[in-house]
Design a protein around this motif. Structure first.
Motif, mmCIF file in Angstrom:
data_model
loop_
_atom_site.group_PDB
_atom_site.id
_atom_site.type_symbol
_atom_site.label_atom_id
_atom_site.label_comp_id
_atom_site.label_asym_id
_atom_site.label_seq_id
_atom_site.Cartn_x
_atom_site.Cartn_y
_atom_site.Cartn_z
ATOM 1 N N LYS A 1 -16.512 -19.061 -18.297
ATOM 2 C CA LYS A 1 -16.775 -20.440 -17.876
ATOM 3 C C LYS A 1 -15.551 -21.323 -18.101
ATOM 4 C CE LYS A 1 -21.630 -19.909 -19.166
ATOM 5 N NZ LYS A 1 -22.698 -20.337 -20.122
ATOM 6 N N LYS A 2 -15.114 -21.989 -17.009
ATOM 7 C CA LYS A 2 -13.922 -22.836 -17.072
ATOM 8 C C LYS A 2 -14.100 -24.044 -16.155
ATOM 9 C CE LYS A 2 -11.421 -19.321 -15.726
ATOM 10 N NZ LYS A 2 -12.276 -18.158 -16.020
ATOM 11 N N TYR A 3 -13.432 -25.131 -16.526
ATOM 12 C CA TYR A 3 -13.441 -26.327 -15.686
ATOM 13 C C TYR A 3 -12.133 -27.080 -15.864
ATOM 14 C CZ TYR A 3 -14.468 -31.108 -14.191
ATOM 15 O OH TYR A 3 -14.408 -32.338 -13.601
ATOM 16 N N ILE A 4 -11.569 -27.529 -14.748
ATOM 17 C CA ILE A 4 -10.314 -28.276 -14.799
ATOM 18 C C ILE A 4 -10.421 -29.502 -13.894
ATOM 19 C CG2 ILE A 4 -9.263 -26.918 -12.932
ATOM 20 C CD1 ILE A 4 -6.589 -27.207 -14.379
ATOM 21 N N CYS A 5 -9.876 -30.630 -14.363
ATOM 22 C CA CYS A 5 -9.807 -31.848 -13.564
ATOM 23 C C CYS A 5 -8.359 -32.330 -13.555
ATOM 24 C CB CYS A 5 -10.727 -32.929 -14.125
ATOM 25 S SG CYS A 5 -10.668 -34.486 -13.201
ATOM 26 N N VAL A 6 -7.828 -32.604 -12.375
ATOM 27 C CA VAL A 6 -6.438 -33.046 -12.239
ATOM 28 C C VAL A 6 -6.352 -34.193 -11.235
ATOM 29 C CG1 VAL A 6 -5.263 -30.908 -12.896
ATOM 30 C CG2 VAL A 6 -6.087 -31.203 -10.539
ATOM 31 N N GLU A 7 -5.256 -34.935 -11.299
ATOM 32 C CA GLU A 7 -5.007 -35.997 -10.342
ATOM 33 C C GLU A 7 -4.522 -35.406 -9.022
ATOM 34 O OE1 GLU A 7 -2.222 -38.497 -12.350
ATOM 35 O OE2 GLU A 7 -3.723 -39.340 -13.703
ATOM 36 N N SER A 8 -4.907 -36.060 -7.927
ATOM 37 C CA SER A 8 -4.522 -35.581 -6.606
ATOM 38 C C SER A 8 -4.551 -36.748 -5.634
ATOM 39 C CB SER A 8 -5.471 -34.464 -6.163
ATOM 40 O OG SER A 8 -5.048 -33.880 -4.940
ATOM 41 N N TYR A 9 -4.254 -36.474 -4.367
ATOM 42 C CA TYR A 9 -4.315 -37.525 -3.343
ATOM 43 C C TYR A 9 -4.616 -36.901 -1.985
ATOM 44 C CZ TYR A 9 0.378 -35.950 -2.021
ATOM 45 O OH TYR A 9 1.447 -35.196 -1.621
ATOM 46 N N ARG A 10 -5.336 -37.675 -1.146
ATOM 47 C CA ARG A 10 -5.752 -37.179 0.171
ATOM 48 C C ARG A 10 -5.080 -37.904 1.326
ATOM 49 N NH1 ARG A 10 -11.918 -38.232 -1.552
ATOM 50 N NH2 ARG A 10 -10.793 -40.141 -2.170
ATOM 51 N N ASN A 11 -4.415 -38.997 1.046
ATOM 52 C CA ASN A 11 -3.790 -39.788 2.095
ATOM 53 C C ASN A 11 -2.652 -40.600 1.490
ATOM 54 O OD1 ASN A 11 -5.005 -42.261 0.943
ATOM 55 N ND2 ASN A 11 -6.930 -41.421 1.754
ATOM 56 N N GLU A 12 -1.939 -41.331 2.320
ATOM 57 C CA GLU A 12 -0.753 -42.057 1.852
ATOM 58 C C GLU A 12 -1.101 -43.213 0.919
ATOM 59 O OE1 GLU A 12 2.420 -41.171 2.144
ATOM 60 O OE2 GLU A 12 1.651 -39.370 3.103
ATOM 61 N N VAL A 13 -2.250 -43.839 1.116
ATOM 62 C CA VAL A 13 -2.653 -44.915 0.207
ATOM 63 C C VAL A 13 -2.881 -44.366 -1.192
ATOM 64 C CG1 VAL A 13 -4.483 -46.570 -0.327
ATOM 65 C CG2 VAL A 13 -3.641 -46.375 2.016
ATOM 66 N N GLU A 14 -3.641 -43.272 -1.294
ATOM 67 C CA GLU A 14 -3.894 -42.665 -2.612
ATOM 68 C C GLU A 14 -2.617 -42.107 -3.225
ATOM 69 O OE1 GLU A 14 -8.529 -41.347 -1.731
ATOM 70 O OE2 GLU A 14 -6.996 -39.813 -1.990
ATOM 71 N N LYS A 15 -1.732 -41.617 -2.380
ATOM 72 C CA LYS A 15 -0.450 -41.104 -2.888
ATOM 73 C C LYS A 15 0.373 -42.234 -3.496
ATOM 74 C CE LYS A 15 3.639 -38.518 -1.336
ATOM 75 N NZ LYS A 15 4.287 -37.910 -0.139
ATOM 76 N N ALA A 16 0.447 -43.373 -2.792
ATOM 77 C CA ALA A 16 1.204 -44.516 -3.307
ATOM 78 C C ALA A 16 0.585 -45.042 -4.593
ATOM 79 C CB ALA A 16 1.262 -45.618 -2.254
ATOM 80 N N ASN A 17 -0.737 -45.165 -4.618
ATOM 81 C CA ASN A 17 -1.409 -45.655 -5.824
ATOM 82 C C ASN A 17 -1.179 -44.726 -7.009
ATOM 83 O OD1 ASN A 17 -2.387 -47.853 -4.442
ATOM 84 N ND2 ASN A 17 -4.428 -46.984 -4.115
ATOM 85 N N LEU A 18 -1.220 -43.425 -6.757
ATOM 86 C CA LEU A 18 -0.964 -42.448 -7.816
ATOM 87 C C LEU A 18 0.463 -42.604 -8.345
ATOM 88 C CD1 LEU A 18 -1.415 -39.925 -9.549
ATOM 89 C CD2 LEU A 18 -1.019 -38.525 -7.510
ATOM 90 N N LEU A 19 1.416 -42.731 -7.445
ATOM 91 C CA LEU A 19 2.810 -42.897 -7.854
ATOM 92 C C LEU A 19 3.002 -44.194 -8.645
ATOM 93 C CD1 LEU A 19 4.546 -41.740 -4.561
ATOM 94 C CD2 LEU A 19 4.761 -40.615 -6.772
ATOM 95 N N TYR A 20 2.323 -45.250 -8.233
ATOM 96 C CA TYR A 20 2.444 -46.530 -8.929
ATOM 97 C C TYR A 20 1.826 -46.491 -10.324
ATOM 98 C CZ TYR A 20 3.644 -48.771 -4.434
ATOM 99 O OH TYR A 20 4.233 -49.128 -3.258
ATOM 100 N N TRP A 21 0.664 -45.831 -10.437
ATOM 101 C CA TRP A 21 -0.097 -45.924 -11.679
ATOM 102 C C TRP A 21 0.335 -44.914 -12.733
ATOM 103 C CZ3 TRP A 21 -2.722 -49.757 -13.481
ATOM 104 C CH2 TRP A 21 -3.507 -49.575 -14.627
#
Length: 223
Positions: A171-191
């Protein structure tokens, strides 16, 4: 492998001003990132413009996540659980509240986090890098990692995922940051201040297949 989201309620409870994070006159993004990547006081308990701004135990904040995970994976007293990137061990402590008798362990790259961990479980935590875990093969009944693996460089991701497989029975579980579009990519880079692996869901799936990671997963998006 299944997509299971345990983290959205906690993630979405935080209000974020992405532009302020980047343009702060005292702690502009590059300076904040330099300080955060020491994984010491500034990252955990320093100014909020750097990262957490005081990472303290809050009654009930992680308990609901622990209960959801414990119920889903059928955890019981005596089971061994490992948190890779455990920080100060708050979620692990709440696991012991929702499943009395659970045998919890945690590892984190931050000496500061382990030194300032929840006192009740501090002796079960160790300083270690995710690419070399100090535990035997198939030692844990459940292994999880929340918001940690995206802080690794791409050249370390394969080894870290294989290590997670190695120490887990199943049993394993992993959660990571990701992005699906350019808005989420920019927000991820900013934050973000510590992220090194900027991967889309499809790229994360590629890593999982490459390393034969067969546990569950979810993604954090900055919408």
């Amino acid at each position: 492998m299944s997509y299971i989201d345990f983290l959205s309620p906690v993630h979405k409870s935080t209000q974020r001003d992405y532009l302020a994070r980047v343009n702060d006159p005292e702690y502009p993004k590059a300076k904040a990132a330099d300080l955060a990547k020491n994984w010491s006081f500034d990252y955990w308990d320093g100014d909020r413009r750097i990262n957490y701004g005081g990472y303290r135990y809050m009654e009930g904040r992680w308990e609901k996540v622990a209960k959801m995970m414990a119920d889903h994976y059928g955890l019981k007293a005596g089971d061994k659980v490992l948190d890779i990137g455990c920080g100060k061990g708050f979620l692990l402590f709440d696991f012991t509240k929702v499943v009395p008798g659970l045998d919890v362990y945690g590892s984190d790259v931050s000496n500061y986090a382990i030194e300032n961990a929840k006192e009740e479980i501090k002796d079960k935590l160790t300083v270690a890098n995710a690419i070399k875990l100090p535990y035997p093969d198939k030692h844990f009944d459940f292994v999880y990692s929340l918001n940690t693996f995206h802080n690794l460089h791409n050249y370390d991701l394969e080894q870290a995922l294989r290590e997670m497989n190695r120490v887990s029975k199943q049993k394993k579980y992993i959660c990571v940051e990701s992005y699906r579009n350019e808005v989420e990519k920019a927000n991820l880079l900013y934050w973000q201040v510590t992220c090194e692996a900027f991967c889309t869901p499809e790229e994360w799936d590629w890593w999982f297949k490459l390393t034969h990671y067969d546990g569950d997963h979810s993604f954090i998006y900055f919408e």
